[in-house]
Every structure is written in structure tokens, then in C-alpha cells.
Design a protein around this motif. Structure first.
Motif, PDB file in Angstrom:
ATOM      1  N   TYR A 194      -8.786   1.027 -17.617  1.00 47.24           N
ATOM      2  CA  TYR A 194      -8.686   0.183 -18.802  1.00 47.24           C
ATOM      3  C   TYR A 194      -7.311  -0.485 -18.928  1.00 47.24           C
ATOM      4  O   TYR A 194      -6.895  -0.878 -20.012  1.00 47.24           O
ATOM      5  N   ARG A 195      -6.615  -0.590 -17.815  1.00 47.16           N
ATOM      6  CA  ARG A 195      -5.425  -1.429 -17.666  1.00 47.16           C
ATOM      7  C   ARG A 195      -4.259  -1.031 -18.564  1.00 47.16           C
ATOM      8  O   ARG A 195      -3.527  -1.888 -19.060  1.00 47.16           O
ATOM      9  N   PHE A 196      -4.056   0.267 -18.754  1.00 47.89           N
ATOM     10  CA  PHE A 196      -2.854   0.678 -19.478  1.00 47.89           C
ATOM     11  C   PHE A 196      -1.600   0.323 -18.682  1.00 47.89           C
ATOM     12  O   PHE A 196      -0.510   0.265 -19.226  1.00 47.89           O
ATOM     13  N   TRP A 197      -1.786   0.104 -17.393  1.00 44.21           N
ATOM     14  CA  TRP A 197      -0.653  -0.224 -16.522  1.00 44.21           C
ATOM     15  C   TRP A 197      -0.206  -1.672 -16.658  1.00 44.21           C
ATOM     16  O   TRP A 197       0.917  -2.018 -16.305  1.00 44.21           O
ATOM     17  N   GLN A 198      -1.067  -2.535 -17.161  1.00 44.15           N
ATOM     18  CA  GLN A 198      -0.821  -3.980 -17.100  1.00 44.15           C
ATOM     19  C   GLN A 198       0.164  -4.431 -18.155  1.00 44.15           C
ATOM     20  O   GLN A 198       0.018  -4.138 -19.324  1.00 44.15           O
ATOM     21  N   ARG A 199       1.198  -5.163 -17.724  1.00 49.45           N
ATOM     22  CA  ARG A 199       2.202  -5.722 -18.624  1.00 49.45           C
ATOM     23  C   ARG A 199       2.259  -7.228 -18.415  1.00 49.45           C
ATOM     24  O   ARG A 199       2.032  -7.705 -17.310  1.00 49.45           O
ATOM     25  N   PRO A 200       2.596  -8.020 -19.408  1.00 49.22           N
ATOM     26  CA  PRO A 200       2.769  -7.589 -20.786  1.00 49.22           C
ATOM     27  C   PRO A 200       1.427  -7.433 -21.476  1.00 49.22           C
ATOM     28  O   PRO A 200       0.431  -8.026 -21.062  1.00 49.22           O
ATOM     29  N   TRP A 247       0.818  -1.214   0.000  1.00 50.92           N
ATOM     30  CA  TRP A 247       0.000   0.000   0.000  1.00 50.92           C
ATOM     31  C   TRP A 247       0.852   1.264   0.000  1.00 50.92           C
ATOM     32  O   TRP A 247       0.363   2.348   0.278  1.00 50.92           O
ATOM     33  N   ARG A 248       2.095   1.108  -0.372  1.00 53.06           N
ATOM     34  CA  ARG A 248       2.980   2.262  -0.531  1.00 53.06           C
ATOM     35  C   ARG A 248       2.679   2.963  -1.853  1.00 53.06           C
ATOM     36  O   ARG A 248       2.723   2.336  -2.917  1.00 53.06           O
ATOM     37  N   PRO A 249       2.351   4.257  -1.840  1.00 52.25           N
ATOM     38  CA  PRO A 249       2.112   4.971  -3.102  1.00 52.25           C
ATOM     39  C   PRO A 249       3.365   4.949  -3.971  1.00 52.25           C
ATOM     40  O   PRO A 249       4.460   5.254  -3.506  1.00 52.25           O
ATOM     41  N   CYS A 250       3.173   4.560  -5.241  1.00 48.87           N
ATOM     42  CA  CYS A 250       4.306   4.456  -6.163  1.00 48.87           C
ATOM     43  C   CYS A 250       4.201   5.439  -7.325  1.00 48.87           C
ATOM     44  O   CYS A 250       5.188   6.021  -7.751  1.00 48.87           O
ATOM     45  N   VAL A 251       3.007   5.595  -7.869  1.00 48.80           N
ATOM     46  CA  VAL A 251       2.757   6.546  -8.953  1.00 48.80           C
ATOM     47  C   VAL A 251       1.594   7.414  -8.492  1.00 48.80           C
ATOM     48  O   VAL A 251       0.440   7.006  -8.565  1.00 48.80           O
ATOM     49  N   GLY A 252       1.904   8.606  -7.970  1.00 49.71           N
ATOM     50  CA  GLY A 252       0.873   9.392  -7.329  1.00 49.71           C
ATOM     51  C   GLY A 252       0.334   8.616  -6.140  1.00 49.71           C
ATOM     52  O   GLY A 252       1.088   8.113  -5.311  1.00 49.71           O
ATOM     53  N   ALA A 253      -0.982   8.484  -6.073  1.00 46.05           N
ATOM     54  CA  ALA A 253      -1.602   7.743  -4.976  1.00 46.05           C
ATOM     55  C   ALA A 253      -1.764   6.260  -5.289  1.00 46.05           C
ATOM     56  O   ALA A 253      -2.229   5.494  -4.440  1.00 46.05           O
ATOM     57  N   TRP A 254      -1.380   5.848  -6.487  1.00 46.06           N
ATOM     58  CA  TRP A 254      -1.579   4.454  -6.892  1.00 46.06           C
ATOM     59  C   TRP A 254      -0.556   3.545  -6.219  1.00 46.06           C
ATOM     60  O   TRP A 254       0.638   3.831  -6.193  1.00 46.06           O
ATOM     61  N   GLU A 286      -3.763  12.341 -26.925  1.00 46.46           N
ATOM     62  CA  GLU A 286      -2.878  11.589 -26.045  1.00 46.46           C
ATOM     63  C   GLU A 286      -2.259  10.398 -26.748  1.00 46.46           C
ATOM     64  O   GLU A 286      -2.807   9.860 -27.710  1.00 46.46           O
ATOM     65  N   GLU A 287      -1.079  10.022 -26.263  1.00 47.36           N
ATOM     66  CA  GLU A 287      -0.486   8.741 -26.622  1.00 47.36           C
ATOM     67  C   GLU A 287      -0.992   7.730 -25.606  1.00 47.36           C
ATOM     68  O   GLU A 287      -0.996   7.996 -24.399  1.00 47.36           O
ATOM     69  N   VAL A 288      -1.422   6.578 -26.070  1.00 52.71           N
ATOM     70  CA  VAL A 288      -2.043   5.624 -25.148  1.00 52.71           C
ATOM     71  C   VAL A 288      -1.366   4.263 -25.223  1.00 52.71           C
ATOM     72  O   VAL A 288      -0.930   3.816 -26.279  1.00 52.71           O
ATOM     73  N   THR A 302       3.355   2.733 -18.470  1.00 55.31           N
ATOM     74  CA  THR A 302       2.500   2.816 -17.302  1.00 55.31           C
ATOM     75  C   THR A 302       2.034   4.248 -17.138  1.00 55.31           C
ATOM     76  O   THR A 302       2.831   5.179 -17.274  1.00 55.31           O
ATOM     77  N   PRO A 303       0.756   4.470 -16.863  1.00 57.28           N
ATOM     78  CA  PRO A 303       0.254   5.844 -16.745  1.00 57.28           C
ATOM     79  C   PRO A 303       1.001   6.652 -15.683  1.00 57.28           C
ATOM     80  O   PRO A 303       1.522   6.096 -14.715  1.00 57.28           O
ATOM     81  N   PHE A 304       1.034   7.962 -15.879  1.00 58.32           N
ATOM     82  CA  PHE A 304       1.612   8.860 -14.894  1.00 58.32           C
ATOM     83  C   PHE A 304       0.524   9.270 -13.903  1.00 58.32           C
ATOM     84  O   PHE A 304      -0.671   9.075 -14.132  1.00 58.32           O
ATOM     85  N   ALA A 305       0.955   9.852 -12.799  1.00 57.17           N
ATOM     86  CA  ALA A 305       0.028  10.169 -11.716  1.00 57.17           C
ATOM     87  C   ALA A 305      -1.091  11.092 -12.155  1.00 57.17           C
ATOM     88  O   ALA A 305      -2.223  10.985 -11.677  1.00 57.17           O
TER      89      ALA A 305
END
Length: 326
Positions: free
Chosen positions: A278-284, A96-103, A260-262, A266-269
Motif C-alpha cells: 500500500y505504498r507506505f514507502w512512496q514519497r512524497p 537490485w541491491r537489498p537496501c531494507v531487508g530484501a527490498w 502500529e504507527e502507519v 519508509t517501512p522497516f524490513a
């Protein structure tokens, strides 16, 4: 990345190599690469649980951040690596440590099959009913586009909340009576179909909540012009550039609201919350076939919040109608 960094980042997911390098004095938390990632980040993302275990015996920095603030646990979660998530949590990693903004890594994990691993961890922040409902809606739309084999390279597609194919065709400046309905078939020569429509030919396919306007082999009709013709409306145009990168533009009543580039990073804060939904963060990205999450995002942003597999035939089997806009 320098040659030195490249070689230092090799083989950190191989247990024998890791043991030899650690014995030789190399650090699992030395920073390399454009994101200042460490060998611990790379092994976590690769799912190399034994290598991660070996590294953790040589460092207490289980939550060491990369240049953007992302911990090894974050990297493990975004790559859906359950084994390394479990190892890192057992070593004291903070979900639960914030890594990207509050995420946080835990917030991301709760929307995946990794949820049971973080649900009982200290500091857990459960999803609200509204958050669960929003994610369910987004995932349903992603699943719709995942079910169809869609070739996205070079694809230009616009989703709009204008109801009715005839209305869209009229707004594009054509006569609906001169735009017959085609049999949608994945084996059909779609290129020939569009070529027969001449320059600035687009496909139009109606859905229950709007229409899909497609340009599978080019993006000849400019997004600005398309949005102007369709106004008043909400439209979202997505272009999968064959030279690399995917761009999207949101218009309301013919006026650009967002470009925007999509899907590339990984999204920014400060990115819109829909990028996370919509899971732009999910890899691969291979876990989401046919760029399904990008198409689902564009569909929702264009005002079409529900779709069916049949609606996706507009992109997998060809449009229902062809319209020449000039």
C-alpha cells in the motif's frame, strides 16, 4: 540534526552551489543528519539530475548507503525522480541491491512508472503474476480513496467485515429502526449531524463486503470497545491524530492483533508486507492525495478488499446512518 549538519545539507540540489562546494573540497558522500544521509542522497531525492552528475564525477560510491542501508538510487525511486534514477543507473548504481531487508530499489520501481528504467538492468527480478495481481488490487483500492476529497485530520474510522448496516447498529447497542438513512452530501453540516447524535455518536455506512464506522471529529468511542461490540468480526481502526501521527489497530473477534504507527516513515524490513503493497514507502505523500493509501490499507485489513467511490462517500459526504452508542 546539529546546526553544522543543517548548513552542510543546504543547496546540494543547486548546480552552481554544488560545483562551488565540490571545487572547495567538500565531499558529496559526507554523512550528515539523523539517517546519515549524504548530499548525493538529497540531490537524488530532489530530482537534481545535473547536480547528481556533477557529484558522481567526484566519487565512485554511487551506492553509498545511509544509516538504514538505503542507497541514493533508493531515495530517487521512493521520490519517483525518473531523471536521477536514470543518471544513477547509467553511473552503475545497482537496482537490485537489498537496501531494507530484501527490498531493493528495482523492486519498488517495478510497481511505478519508473519500471521501464529498471526492467532491463543486470540482475533484474521481474514481478511474479501473483505480485502483479496483488499490487493491482491494492492500487485500485488506493485509487478509490484518491477520487474523493476526504478531510483526514482528527478522523477516526473503522472498517469491518460485518455485513449490513442494521447488523452493525444492533451490535453497537442501538435500534436500527431509530437510525434513519441520511442524504449523503459533501455540503451538509456533518458536525451538526454528529452533535445531534449526542455523545459517542458514530456514522455507519454499509458496503458490499462490510461496513465503515466513522467518527470524523473525535475518537470518543474507544477502538477496543468498538471492536468488542462488533465481534465476532475483523476490524481495523485508523486514527489521524490532529497533534501528529496516524495509528492503526487490527482486531479479530474483539482481540487486538496489531497496533502500529502507519505512513510516517519508509517501512522497516520486518514490517508487514502490506505496508509495502500500500505504498507506505512512496514519497512524497502528496502523490497519494487524502491519505488514500492509508485508508485503502485500513479498508483491506478490515476485510473490505473491494470498494467503490460511493462507499467513500461515508468519509467525504457523510455517513448513511448515525448511531448513538451510549
Amino acid at each position: 540534526m546539529s546546526t553544522r549538519d543543517f548548513w552542510h545539507l543546504q543547496d546540494w540540489n543547486d548546480l552552481a552551489s554544488v560545483r562551488a562546494r565540490l571545487a572547495g573540497g567538500e565531499s558529496p558522500t559526507a554523512r550528515y543528519g539523523s539517517f546519515e544521509e549524504t548530499p548525493l542522497h538529497l540531490a537524488a531525492a530532489a530530482g537534481a539530475a545535473e547536480a547528481v552528475t556533477a557529484m558522481l564525477a567526484h566519487t565512485r560510491e554511487v551506492d553509498i548507503p545511509d544509516e538504514r542501508g538505503r542507497t541514493p538510487l533508493w531515495w530517487a525511486v521512493e521520490h519517483l525522480q525518473g531523471q536521477t534514477v536514470r543518471v544513477l543507473l547509467e553511473a552503475g548504481a545497482d537496482a537490485w541491491r537489498p537496501c531494507v531487508g530484501a527490498w531493493t530499489p528495482g523492486r519498488l520501481a517495478l510497481t511505478t512508472g519508473l519500471a521501464p528504467l529498471v526492467a532491463g538492468t543486470p540482475g533484474v527480478v521481474p514481478l511474479t503474476a501473483a505480485q502483479r495481481a496483488a499490487q493491482t488490487r491494492a492500487d485500485r483500492l488506493i485509487n478509490v480513496f484518491s477520487a474523493e476529497k476526504i478531510h483526514t485530520e482528527g478522523l477516526g474510522v473503522t472498517f469491518t467485515d460485518v455485513l449490513g448496516e442494521d447488523e452493525v447498529i444492533r451490535r453497537l447497542g442501538a435500534d436500527p429502526a431509530k437510525c434513519p438513512v441520511f442524504q449523503q452530501d459533501s455540503e451538509m453540516d456533518q458536525r451538526g449531524l454528529f452533535d445531534a447524535g449526542g455523545n459517542y455518536a458514530v456514522g455507519v455506512t454499509g458496503t458490499a463486503l462490510g461496513c465503515i464506522v466513522s467518527q470524523p471529529f473525535s475518537n470518543e468511542l474507544d477502538d477496543d470497545e468498538l471492536a468488542r461490540r462488533l465481534a465476532p468480526a475483523t476490524t481495523y481502526s485508523l486514527f489521524f491524530n490532529p497533534k501528529g501521527g496516524t495509528s492503526g489497530t487490527l482486531f479479530r473477534d474483539g482481540t487486538e492483533v496489531r497496533h502500529e504507527e502507519v505512513g510516517s516513515l519508509t517501512p522497516f524490513a520486518d514490517d508487514p508486507p502490506e505496508h509495502w503493497l500500500y505504498r507506505f514507502w512512496q514519497r512524497p505523500s502528496i502523490t497519494l492525495p487524502y491519505d488514500a493509501n492509508l485508508l485503502a490499507y485500513a479498508c483491506a485489513m478490515g476485510g473490505i478488499t473491494k470498494a467503490t467511490a460511493r462507499d467513500c462517500w461515508a468519509l467525504s459526504c457523510g455517513p448513511r446512518r448515525i448511531v448513538r452508542c451510549r
